[in-house]
Scaffold this motif. Sequence first.
Motif, PDB file in Angstrom:
ATOM      1  N   SER A  50       0.822  -1.226   0.000  1.00  0.00           N
ATOM      2  CA  SER A  50       0.000   0.000   0.000  1.00  0.00           C
ATOM      3  C   SER A  50       0.847   1.264   0.000  1.00  0.00           C
ATOM      4  CB  SER A  50      -0.936   0.007   1.210  1.00  0.00           C
ATOM      5  OG  SER A  50      -0.186  -0.001   2.420  1.00  0.00           O
ATOM      6  N   LYS A  51       2.139   1.131   0.311  1.00  0.00           N
ATOM      7  CA  LYS A  51       3.040   2.281   0.316  1.00  0.00           C
ATOM      8  C   LYS A  51       3.888   2.358  -0.952  1.00  0.00           C
ATOM      9  CE  LYS A  51       3.421   1.971   5.356  1.00  0.00           C
ATOM     10  NZ  LYS A  51       4.342   1.743   6.509  1.00  0.00           N
ATOM     11  N   THR A  52       3.559   1.543  -1.941  1.00  0.00           N
ATOM     12  CA  THR A  52       4.336   1.481  -3.177  1.00  0.00           C
ATOM     13  C   THR A  52       3.486   1.919  -4.361  1.00  0.00           C
ATOM     14  OG1 THR A  52       3.748  -0.768  -3.888  1.00  0.00           O
ATOM     15  CG2 THR A  52       5.439  -0.558  -2.165  1.00  0.00           C
ATOM     16  N   LYS A  94      -5.323   2.440  -0.589  1.00  0.00           N
ATOM     17  CA  LYS A  94      -4.342   3.383  -0.033  1.00  0.00           C
ATOM     18  C   LYS A  94      -4.856   3.966   1.270  1.00  0.00           C
ATOM     19  CE  LYS A  94      -1.994   4.772  -4.280  1.00  0.00           C
ATOM     20  NZ  LYS A  94      -1.658   5.879  -5.172  1.00  0.00           N
TER      21      LYS A  94
END
Length: 549
Positions: free
Chosen positions: A539-541, A549
Amino acid sequence: MATQATKATPTQDRPVNATYDRKGNPEWKSPMSPPDNSAAVVSMVPDRIIPVIFVPGVMGSNLTCADEETRWLLDGAGTMLKSWRTVDAKERKKLLVPDECKVYDGGALPEGTAQSDEELKRRGWGEVGAMSYAPFLVWLEHELNNFDNAGNGQRSALIATLLGAEGEAAITRDEVGLSYRYRLPVYACGYNWLQDNAISAKRLAQRISEIRARYIRDKKMCDQVILVTHSMGGFVARYCIEHIAGMKEKVMGVVHGVMPTIGSGAVYRRMKAGTESDGSFAGKQTAEILGGDAAEMTAVLSEAAGPLQLLPTPEYGADWLKIMDGDRVVLSLPKADGAGGIDPYSQIYASRGQWWSMCEEDLINPLKPNHPEGSAEKKAQLDGDWLKFTKQMRRVKEFHQEIKEKYHPCSYAFYGDSDAFKAFGTVTWRRSGRIKPNQPEADPLQGLPLKGQLEDTRTVTTPVKDSNSYARFQIQHFTLAGPDEPGDGTVPKRSGVALKARMNATLKVSVGHEPAYKDSELARQFTLQSIVHIAQGVSKTPLAYQDSK
């Protein structure tokens, strides 16, 4: 006349499962058939990729040896027995040369996956020992890519299940659901385990970059990878992440299995007596393959930085090497200094000329010319061999410092902790034989060993302390005691658990070291659970979906 309406027949689902072409790309095939009321239902395979890369342990990668013909090929026990059981110290010295051996990618490829042999070889599966790792790799590939049967997979079965790990959080339905929105193809990265693990880390970094580039070139989305390691493979991964530019950002997380975090006393034991055996027929055969005595092990390990880096670090603690005469401790090393510092490197590893010294100088190079005992030529040869060995030991110390307390922030680990698989936490030489009454006291530390002793017993001639005695020497016998600490048969608990404070979760299991992933269902479940947790980092990529997100 009114026309009666015809009742519609309900449409039937007709599943069309994905197959994969020779390059690993999904495809769906639905053969022509007579018209009916069925509708094709296709389970889509995501084009957002999180590769999972397995990094094997010491001796777990296939190698082409220095003669470019002989292979360290771990296809099966029969293959290894045929190739290595009768290979003596001289031949091992010729063949297992760290700078001349290369990774061999033609090992056996297992059945049981949806992928072609061409794709499995491309993924590096032929580089690692099939006899140790193939069942686990097949299982993991299936469980991470079972898009046609997601509801019946192990990921779904593990929802809300606790496995007994410290720091553990059960995976949730949403976490499993998110993991199924990504494809997690399983790769392997073999390496030349004779070389410095820092060199092997460069190979792993190159493999990570190549895998990412492959998917990006194929118009798929790929940003970070997940690493799963076995034993010394954890050292390779940790060095890669910490010391190779850009790698920390390319790794989403790591699962470590039975890593000798602060080393293992078994390395000392093997250099003095060869590979330990559990006494079974299979155990004896394994010992003969790996190196059955001190000559076979020292000839290889004395110049092999990778295995030497498995020696106990200062964090392993003091007093783990002992010489015992009955209940009396004759020697206990390494000793802590006044500030609490511990130096096994000078006190044990580089100690020269003692019968208990880890490395016996005359075993380092069995290919050396046969100069006369006491000659200047022989001394020069032994001095040169010892200089090369001490250079290796300096590098071992540097490497230990380079990975000390260095772990990926999203790491999980399992370790062995069982009396059924005891390991050498403490390595003890015990005096054996009957001690006669009124026998003059002798100093075993000054003893000289008889020549040709290569297994777990040393007979030494020790000087008598009483100058008035008619005897000037005693013959004393010392034998290595068996493993003493719960563990996995190779790594003692103290080393396996030493990383606990830096892990997101740690699980203790009862399993042997080499077959840890193959033999322990609990270890496999923990690995799968950990991968699902790590995958939430997507989710942080750039691969994150807008709704997650």
